[in-house]
Write a protein that holds these residues in place. Structure first.
Motif, PDB file in Angstrom:
ATOM      1  N   SER A 460       0.820  -1.210   0.000  1.00 23.18           N
ATOM      2  CA  SER A 460       0.000   0.000   0.000  1.00 23.18           C
ATOM      3  C   SER A 460       0.856   1.263   0.000  1.00 23.18           C
ATOM      4  CB  SER A 460      -0.929  -0.010   1.216  1.00 23.18           C
ATOM      5  OG  SER A 460      -1.677   1.173   1.295  1.00 23.18           O
ATOM      6  N   LEU A 461       1.900   1.290   0.841  1.00 22.94           N
ATOM      7  CA  LEU A 461       2.767   2.470   0.889  1.00 22.94           C
ATOM      8  C   LEU A 461       3.538   2.650  -0.419  1.00 22.94           C
ATOM      9  CD1 LEU A 461       4.202   2.252   4.519  1.00 22.94           C
ATOM     10  CD2 LEU A 461       2.324   3.668   3.684  1.00 22.94           C
ATOM     11  N   LEU A 462       4.000   1.558  -1.010  1.00 20.50           N
ATOM     12  CA  LEU A 462       4.734   1.661  -2.268  1.00 20.50           C
ATOM     13  C   LEU A 462       3.833   2.166  -3.387  1.00 20.50           C
ATOM     14  CD1 LEU A 462       6.976  -1.535  -2.287  1.00 20.50           C
ATOM     15  CD2 LEU A 462       7.737   0.834  -2.204  1.00 20.50           C
ATOM     16  N   ALA A 463       2.570   1.722  -3.397  1.00 20.02           N
ATOM     17  CA  ALA A 463       1.649   2.185  -4.437  1.00 20.02           C
ATOM     18  C   ALA A 463       1.448   3.694  -4.351  1.00 20.02           C
ATOM     19  CB  ALA A 463       0.305   1.465  -4.307  1.00 20.02           C
ATOM     20  N   GLN A 464       1.328   4.220  -3.126  1.00 27.24           N
ATOM     21  CA  GLN A 464       1.156   5.660  -2.973  1.00 27.24           C
ATOM     22  C   GLN A 464       2.462   6.406  -3.238  1.00 27.24           C
ATOM     23  OE1 GLN A 464      -1.184   7.472  -0.054  1.00 27.24           O
ATOM     24  NE2 GLN A 464      -2.485   5.701   0.344  1.00 27.24           N
ATOM     25  N   GLU A 465       3.576   5.825  -2.834  1.00 26.24           N
ATOM     26  CA  GLU A 465       4.851   6.500  -3.044  1.00 26.24           C
ATOM     27  C   GLU A 465       5.210   6.561  -4.523  1.00 26.24           C
ATOM     28  OE1 GLU A 465       7.968   8.688  -1.387  1.00 26.24           O
ATOM     29  OE2 GLU A 465       6.196   7.839  -0.436  1.00 26.24           O
ATOM     30  N   ARG A 466       4.856   5.527  -5.288  1.00 23.98           N
ATOM     31  CA  ARG A 466       5.121   5.550  -6.732  1.00 23.98           C
ATOM     32  C   ARG A 466       4.310   6.626  -7.439  1.00 23.98           C
ATOM     33  NH1 ARG A 466       5.105  -0.408  -6.288  1.00 23.98           N
ATOM     34  NH2 ARG A 466       7.232  -1.173  -6.652  1.00 23.98           N
ATOM     35  N   ALA A 467       3.213   7.057  -6.820  1.00 24.34           N
ATOM     36  CA  ALA A 467       2.353   8.070  -7.441  1.00 24.34           C
ATOM     37  C   ALA A 467       2.714   9.487  -7.011  1.00 24.34           C
ATOM     38  CB  ALA A 467       0.891   7.789  -7.090  1.00 24.34           C
ATOM     39  N   THR A 468       3.847   9.677  -6.346  1.00 26.94           N
ATOM     40  CA  THR A 468       4.227  11.017  -5.906  1.00 26.94           C
ATOM     41  C   THR A 468       4.896  11.788  -7.033  1.00 26.94           C
ATOM     42  OG1 THR A 468       6.314  10.127  -5.054  1.00 26.94           O
ATOM     43  CG2 THR A 468       4.491  10.318  -3.495  1.00 26.94           C
ATOM     44  N   LEU A 469       4.901  13.105  -6.888  1.00 21.71           N
ATOM     45  CA  LEU A 469       5.423  13.971  -7.941  1.00 21.71           C
ATOM     46  C   LEU A 469       6.915  13.767  -8.169  1.00 21.71           C
ATOM     47  CD1 LEU A 469       3.540  17.296  -7.152  1.00 21.71           C
ATOM     48  CD2 LEU A 469       3.194  15.797  -9.119  1.00 21.71           C
ATOM     49  N   HIS A 470       7.679  13.637  -7.084  1.00 17.63           N
ATOM     50  CA  HIS A 470       9.127  13.547  -7.298  1.00 17.63           C
ATOM     51  C   HIS A 470       9.516  12.223  -7.939  1.00 17.63           C
ATOM     52  CE1 HIS A 470       9.093  11.225  -3.519  1.00 17.63           C
ATOM     53  NE2 HIS A 470      10.279  10.790  -3.876  1.00 17.63           N
ATOM     54  N   ILE A 471       8.744  11.155  -7.707  1.00 19.44           N
ATOM     55  CA  ILE A 471       9.008   9.892  -8.399  1.00 19.44           C
ATOM     56  C   ILE A 471       8.637  10.020  -9.872  1.00 19.44           C
ATOM     57  CG2 ILE A 471       8.327   7.471  -8.553  1.00 19.44           C
ATOM     58  CD1 ILE A 471      10.172   8.012  -6.257  1.00 19.44           C
ATOM     59  N   THR A 472       7.506  10.660 -10.145  1.00 21.31           N
ATOM     60  CA  THR A 472       7.107  10.876 -11.538  1.00 21.31           C
ATOM     61  C   THR A 472       8.162  11.682 -12.287  1.00 21.31           C
ATOM     62  OG1 THR A 472       4.785  10.862 -10.868  1.00 21.31           O
ATOM     63  CG2 THR A 472       5.290  11.792 -13.025  1.00 21.31           C
ATOM     64  N   ALA A 473       8.683  12.744 -11.637  1.00 27.42           N
ATOM     65  CA  ALA A 473       9.701  13.566 -12.284  1.00 27.42           C
ATOM     66  C   ALA A 473      10.999  12.801 -12.482  1.00 27.42           C
ATOM     67  CB  ALA A 473       9.951  14.816 -11.435  1.00 27.42           C
ATOM     68  N   THR A 474      11.415  12.036 -11.467  1.00 26.99           N
ATOM     69  CA  THR A 474      12.657  11.276 -11.578  1.00 26.99           C
ATOM     70  C   THR A 474      12.552  10.197 -12.644  1.00 26.99           C
ATOM     71  OG1 THR A 474      12.983  11.636  -9.205  1.00 26.99           O
ATOM     72  CG2 THR A 474      14.372   9.990 -10.251  1.00 26.99           C
ATOM     73  N   ARG A 475      11.375   9.558 -12.731  1.00 29.57           N
ATOM     74  CA  ARG A 475      11.175   8.556 -13.779  1.00 29.57           C
ATOM     75  C   ARG A 475      11.202   9.212 -15.163  1.00 29.57           C
ATOM     76  NH1 ARG A 475       6.490   7.063 -12.374  1.00 29.57           N
ATOM     77  NH2 ARG A 475       7.093   5.404 -10.938  1.00 29.57           N
ATOM     78  N   GLY A 476      10.622  10.411 -15.272  1.00 27.74           N
ATOM     79  CA  GLY A 476      10.611  11.111 -16.551  1.00 27.74           C
ATOM     80  C   GLY A 476      11.985  11.526 -17.019  1.00 27.74           C
ATOM     81  N   LEU A 477      12.926  11.694 -16.092  1.00 29.23           N
ATOM     82  CA  LEU A 477      14.291  12.076 -16.459  1.00 29.23           C
ATOM     83  C   LEU A 477      15.181  10.873 -16.751  1.00 29.23           C
ATOM     84  CD1 LEU A 477      14.829  15.001 -13.942  1.00 29.23           C
ATOM     85  CD2 LEU A 477      14.493  15.149 -16.407  1.00 29.23           C
ATOM     86  N   GLY A 478      14.596   9.679 -16.774  1.00 28.37           N
ATOM     87  CA  GLY A 478      15.358   8.518 -17.229  1.00 28.37           C
ATOM     88  C   GLY A 478      15.793   7.555 -16.162  1.00 28.37           C
ATOM     89  N   ALA A 479      15.399   7.739 -14.901  1.00 28.44           N
ATOM     90  CA  ALA A 479      15.802   6.817 -13.851  1.00 28.44           C
ATOM     91  C   ALA A 479      15.109   5.478 -14.050  1.00 28.44           C
ATOM     92  CB  ALA A 479      15.457   7.386 -12.474  1.00 28.44           C
ATOM     93  N   GLY A 480      15.851   4.408 -13.857  1.00 30.68           N
ATOM     94  CA  GLY A 480      15.293   3.077 -14.023  1.00 30.68           C
ATOM     95  C   GLY A 480      14.585   2.588 -12.776  1.00 30.68           C
TER      96      GLY A 480
END
Length: 600
Positions: A460-480
């Protein structure tokens, strides 16, 4: 659609395996079911071969377990779960009545748990409503001790003191709403204290989010901000709430035994002990269906409360870096627990002195003596050594398994639902049937189910943490995925899950004690805590210290766990640029917002 079908098939396979495993219990135990049924029907009758053969023919045992299971499953399609092997009456009406009693008790216990959780979180909510940020909660020893209270001991105390001595409420039987109050308190107070601690752990992060700070700056009413903060935090706890629903229904065996409640947990336990296969199968099937309904309801509620933010990656992280808590309280509580254990280890726990039976605490016997004149301090100390080491080892294994399985929710989700449908008592019976009774039986039974709440919390915590803005931004910049998991997700989630595991450490010890209390664990003269409580519970009114001593040590263990959990925080990280093209992650969502601003 394909993933949903796969998950459904996986759930059906697990549920079928569970029901078949329970159905094969008489054959796993290597005992003759006909002999058990004969003893239950007529204990004085000699088990001669002709009588046993007649019982086998009557029950269809000669056809084998596969035939029995097939016939039972075919009967379910016609609304017939068969007849009880012991009483000969239809199974479904009795199981339905037991389920109705358990559901009423569960609903009452959940109401008590919700009120208790609200009281635990009241101070954080009040501070957050006033200032717009929750800060870090201090104290909470009272809630720790409430969470560490054994349910069966709390039930015994309430029954004896409130029901018998004071006569305020009925203490035995099940005849109306008034009879639900005391068992609901016994079940709801520990569960509410634990849920309150978990919710209180998330509230400061919600009050520190931009919307809460902006609302406070604009002068919005604090109560409205507090309500929205609760709405923000509750979805992360809903999977555990679903686990509590099933646990309060099928796992309340000890409380149902104390108050003589004809609930589903007690009926299933009695059927398992008597090897009444039709009742056992119907009760287990009811628990599995209840687990499925509770899980579906909590997932739907989480989606409704979170809204599209979970899908769109527009959440903020509730797990913010903070300085570590003070180490003094857990050190003091731990020193007190070690002092009690050390003082008991130097005494003889098996020395019997019948002339000193049930003596009150004194200089010679600081915790008093039991019904055989044995020193309670010695028995508590020697029992603590085994109980604490075993509970610690089980908690560590459950933490590791919960985190690993929480990383793969598609696999662990249905498994968690299925495992949670089986109370530890029933698991202990399965272990006892296969391996025999002994000190390892409670450990294996508790370890088999202790990982489920931690896996649900992690997912549950991972599902919410994956939906945070800084994860979205980091994923968009190419982080695996591996980089995000190792550098962002796990550092944010692990402290909360570790605190959860510490908060459940007393619960593991309580589960071990509960199985000992029901006679499924260590046998006399072992000083195991559950056995101590079971042996001394009949003397609770005459010699209350005999049960208060082990209960106080359990409460002290709860204080150690909750103060240590409060001292565990995600430490602030120094500003760094780990890999080219990824943003600095020193302050969680703040880094994500800076990155988005830079990209825009």
């Amino acid at each position: 659609m394909r993933r949903q079908v796969t998950a459904l098939v996986w759930r059906v396979v697990l549920a079928a395996a569970l029901v078949c495993g329970v159905g094969l219990l008489p054959w796993l135990s290597r005992t003759d079911p006909a002999l058990t049924v004969l003893k239950a029907r007529s204990a004085d009758r000699d088990p001669d071969p002709e009588v046993l053969a007649a019982i086998r023919e009557q029950l269809g045992l000669d056809a084998g377990p596969l035939h029995l299971l097939t016939r039972w499953l075919g009967g379910l399609g016609r609304g017939d779960a068969g007849d009880s092997w012991i009483s000969g009456t239809p199974v479904l009406p009795d199981v339905a009545r037991a389920l109705g009693a358990s559901l009423l008790l569960m609903a009452s216990a959940l109401a008590v748990a919700a009120l208790t959780a609200a009281l635990v979180c009241a101070r954080t909510l009040r501070l957050g409503a006033r200032r717009g940020l929750g800060g870090r909660r201090r104290g909470g020893t009272g809630s720790a001790m409430a969470a560490a209270l054994p349910e069966f001991l709390l039930a015994s105390v309430l029954s004896t003191v409130v029901g018998v001595q004071l006569g305020w409420l009925p203490a035995l039987g099940w005849y109306g709403p008034a009879w639900t109050v005391l068992p609901a308190l016994a079940l709801g107070l520990p569960a509410g204290a634990l849920l309150g601690r978990l919710l209180d752990d998330l509230l400061p992060g919600a009050f520190g989010e931009p919307w809460a700070l902006a609302a406070a700056a604009r002068g919005l009413p604090g109560r409205r901000v507090a309500r929205q903060a609760l709405r923000r935090c509750v979805p992360a706890l809903l999977p555990n709430l679903g686990l509590f629903v099933v646990g309060l229904t099928g796992g309340a065996v000890a409380v149902e035994q104390v108050f003589d409640i004809p609930g589903l947990g007690r009926a299933t336990l009695q059927a398992a002990l008597a090897q009444d296969l039709p009742v056992l199968q119907a009760g287990t099937l009811a628990l599995v269906l209840l687990a499925a309904l509770a899980t579906g309801a909590t997932r739907l509620a989480a989606r409704l409360l979170t809204g599209p933010a979970l899908r769109d990656g527009a959440l903020f992280s509730l797990h913010r870096p903070a300085p570590p808590g003070r180490a003094l309280p857990p050190l003091l509580c731990g020193a007190a627990l070690l002092a009690v254990t050390g003082a008991g280890l130097v005494r003889d726990p098996l020395a019997v002195a019948t002339g000193q039976r049930l003596q009150a605490p004194s200089a010679a016997h600081p915790f008093g003596t039991d019904a055989l004149g044995r020193d309670l301090l010695a028995r508590v100390g020697h029992g603590a050594l085994d109980t604490l080491l075993l509970a610690g080892a089980i908690s560590a294994a459950a933490l590791l398994a919960g985190v690993l399985l929480g990383l793969v929710p598609r696999l662990s989700g249905p498994l968690v639902d299925t495992v949670n449908a089986v109370p530890p008592v029933l698991v202990a019976l399965l272990v006892t049937a296969v391996a025999g009774s002994g000190t390892a039986t409670p450990a294996l039974a508790v370890a088999a189910v202790a990982w489920a709440p931690l896996a649900a919390h992690t997912a549950s915590l991972l599902a919410q943490e994956r939906a945070t803005l800084h994860i979205t931004a980091t994923r968009g910049l190419g982080a695996g995925r591996w980089y995000l998991l190792r550098r962002e997700l796990l550092p944010a989630v692990l402290p909360s899950v570790l605190r959860h595991a510490l908060l459940r450490l007393p619960g593991v010890a309580l589960a071990l004690a509960s199985l000992g209390f029901l006679g499924l664990g260590a046998q006399p003269p072992s000083p195991e805590w559950g056995l101590l409580l079971a042996e001394n519970q009949p003397y609770a009114e005459r010699a209350p210290w005999a049960v208060l001593a082990p209960a106080a040590v359990l409460a002290l263990l709860g204080a150690v766990a909750v103060t240590a959990a409060g001292a565990l925080r995600r430490p602030p990280r120094r500003h760094r640029t780990p890999v080219p093209g990824t943003p600095p992650t020193g302050r969680g969502d703040r880094a994500g917002r800076k990155t988005l601003a830079g990209v825009g």
